[in-house]
Design a protein around this motif. Structure first.
Motif: not given
Length: 122
Positions: A58, A60, A64, A113
């Motif tokens: 991950y 971003d 999520q 996060d």
């Protein structure tokens, strides 16, 4: 005096039980295996199996939901230089993964996060 000692013993027992419960449900170790930490490239937060193989990555920012594959991971590594990742476990517990930190997982991470920057204290 006897009641005071009993109360202290009950508090100690409760503290030890709570610490054990959190450790069993969330984290299984404070540091990752060398293979797990070495294999995660910048700027990702990687979830790995017990052999250090990357399952998911991950990068971003923002909350999520994680994939089913992520929830089977045994290690997590934050290869980002300055950014924290917040991990939400299936138990509802949320923990902070600081830059460069890795640790073993004892339960599934259901959301992540990634934040720009990292607070100096939690």
């Amino acid at each position: 005096m006897k009641n005071r000692n009993n109360r202290k013993n009950r508090l100690k027992s409760a503290s030890v039980a709570l610490a054990g419960l959190l450790a069993a449900t969330c984290l299984s170790g404070a540091t990752a295996s060398p293979a797990a930490a070495a294999s995660c490239p910048w700027p990702y937060v990687c979830f790995q199996d017990g052999n250090g193989a990357i399952l998911t990555m991950y990068k971003d920012t923002g909350w999520q939901t994680t994939s089913a594959k992520t929830r089977t991971a045994r290690w997590v590594t934050n290869a980002r230089n300055e950014d924290c990742a917040w991990l939400k476990f299936s138990s509802g517990f949320i923990d902070q993964l600081r830059p460069g930190q890795s640790f073993g997982l004892g339960s599934g991470v259901v959301a992540i996060d990634i934040t720009y920057g990292c607070p100096t204290s939690v």
